[in-house]
Scaffold this motif. Structure first.
Motif, short mmCIF file in Angstrom:
data_model
loop_
_atom_site.label_atom_id
_atom_site.label_comp_id
_atom_site.label_asym_id
_atom_site.label_seq_id
_atom_site.Cartn_x
_atom_site.Cartn_y
_atom_site.Cartn_z
N CYS A 1 4.69 43.06 23.66
CA CYS A 1 3.72 41.84 23.89
C CYS A 1 3.46 41.55 25.40
CB CYS A 1 4.35 40.81 22.95
SG CYS A 1 4.56 41.21 21.41
N VAL B 1 -0.26 41.33 27.13
CA VAL B 1 -0.86 40.05 27.78
C VAL B 1 -1.20 40.33 29.02
CG1 VAL B 1 -0.14 37.81 28.47
CG2 VAL B 1 0.50 38.48 26.27
N VAL C 1 -1.73 41.55 19.62
CA VAL C 1 -1.36 40.55 20.73
C VAL C 1 -2.38 40.68 21.97
CG1 VAL C 1 0.48 39.88 22.51
CG2 VAL C 1 0.90 40.59 20.14
N GLY C 2 -2.57 41.88 22.30
CA GLY C 2 -3.47 42.01 23.55
C GLY C 2 -4.98 41.48 23.20
N SER D 1 -4.83 37.73 23.10
CA SER D 1 -4.66 37.19 24.50
C SER D 1 -5.97 37.07 25.08
CB SER D 1 -3.50 37.98 25.23
OG SER D 1 -3.68 37.72 26.73
N TYR D 2 -6.64 38.18 24.94
CA TYR D 2 -7.94 38.41 25.62
C TYR D 2 -8.94 37.42 25.18
CZ TYR D 2 -12.38 40.61 27.09
OH TYR D 2 -13.53 40.90 27.57
N PHE E 1 -3.92 32.11 22.80
CA PHE E 1 -2.66 31.75 22.98
C PHE E 1 -2.46 30.48 23.51
CE2 PHE E 1 -1.47 35.90 22.94
CZ PHE E 1 -0.26 36.22 22.97
N GLN F 1 0.36 29.82 20.18
CA GLN F 1 1.65 30.77 20.05
C GLN F 1 2.00 31.11 18.67
OE1 GLN F 1 4.44 29.95 23.09
NE2 GLN F 1 2.92 28.76 24.35
N CYS G 1 -0.19 33.29 17.07
CA CYS G 1 -0.08 34.75 17.48
C CYS G 1 0.88 35.54 16.81
CB CYS G 1 -0.15 34.86 19.06
SG CYS G 1 -0.08 36.21 19.69
N ILE H 1 7.03 35.94 20.96
CA ILE H 1 5.95 35.40 21.77
C ILE H 1 6.08 34.38 22.51
CG2 ILE H 1 3.67 34.08 21.48
CD1 ILE H 1 3.54 37.06 20.77
N MET I 1 5.73 34.19 26.52
CA MET I 1 4.77 33.33 27.36
C MET I 1 5.75 32.54 28.27
SD MET I 1 2.13 34.14 26.22
CE MET I 1 1.43 33.23 27.34
N TYR J 1 5.44 34.78 31.14
CA TYR J 1 4.18 34.81 31.58
C TYR J 1 3.99 33.77 32.56
CZ TYR J 1 -0.89 34.83 32.27
OH TYR J 1 -2.04 34.90 32.37
#
Length: 204
Positions: free
Chosen positions: A51, A55, A95-96, A99-100, A104, A110, A113, A176, A180, A183
């Motif tokens: 994940c 992201v 997930v990609g 996120s795109y 999120f 979140q 997701c 997730i 995050m 991230y």
């Protein structure tokens, strides 16, 4: 998190940062899987790297990291694990994409997701569980639910799906939230190496 003015989510950019990210993500997944196996936790924790890679690098990079992890684990620990590379790839793609497209942002995003990632894992893994394990997952907590469902004369497909749901949904919520947290703790200078064509709105 929201990306604007970026290329297609399916675009690939194998720069140095991405080439470093892939083995790092695979390693995180592998350690999570070993950790849970040793402690017999009611989670998987084997998709944190998947994940995070999704992201940072997009759905294809996430899928590559997830599938690679299961192939390596299958070659070194449990051969059946290799078939679940499909599940990990599915998680990375979902997930990609989320996120795109900026899904999120905030706690609700979140949670959404986490639910989506958990459901895609259930959808892909349940048939595999039935084919290779008679419907069980190998997770003690989930398999207790499976046994209970069968005792209530539920079909194997339903029992197996419940087995997956009881583990995958909370697992992906934790995954997730962890991703995050990681991230949001990364410096913007590092994020820019992965998202040079994107404008990022970090989570509050």
């Amino acid at each position: 998190m929201k990306r604007r003015n970026s290329n297609s989510p399916w675009s690939l950019n194998f720069n140095t940062a991405v080439l470093i990210l892939i083995p790092a993500a695979v390693g995180i997944n592998y350690l999570g899987k070993v950790f849970v196996g040793i402690l017999k936790l009611p989670l998987w924790l084997d998709s944190i790297g998947t994940c995070l890679a999704a992201v940072l690098g997009g759905p294809i990079i996430g899928a590559i990291c997830g599938a690679t992890n299961n192939i390596i684990y299958g070659l070194t620990m449990d051969p059946i694990s290799m078939v679940y590379a499909l599940s990990q790839a599915g998680i990375g793609i979902v997930v990609g994409l989320l996120s795109y497209y900026g899904m999120f942002k905030g706690i609700k995003g979140q949670l959404f997701c986490g639910i989506c990632a958990g459901l895609i894992a259930v959808i892909i893994s349940t048939p595999l569980n039935i084919i290779f394990w008679g419907g069980t997952t190998g997770n003690l907590w989930g398999d207790l639910v499976y046994a209970w469902a069968l005792s209530k004369d539920m079909p194997v497909l339903v029992a197996s799906a419940l087995d997956e749901i009881i583990v995958d949904l909370p697992d992906k919520m934790v995954v997730i939230a962890t991703v995050m947290g990681i991230y949001n703790g990364l410096p913007k200078s590092l994020l820019s190496l992965y998202q040079s064509n994107s404008k990022i709105e970090c989570l509050d």
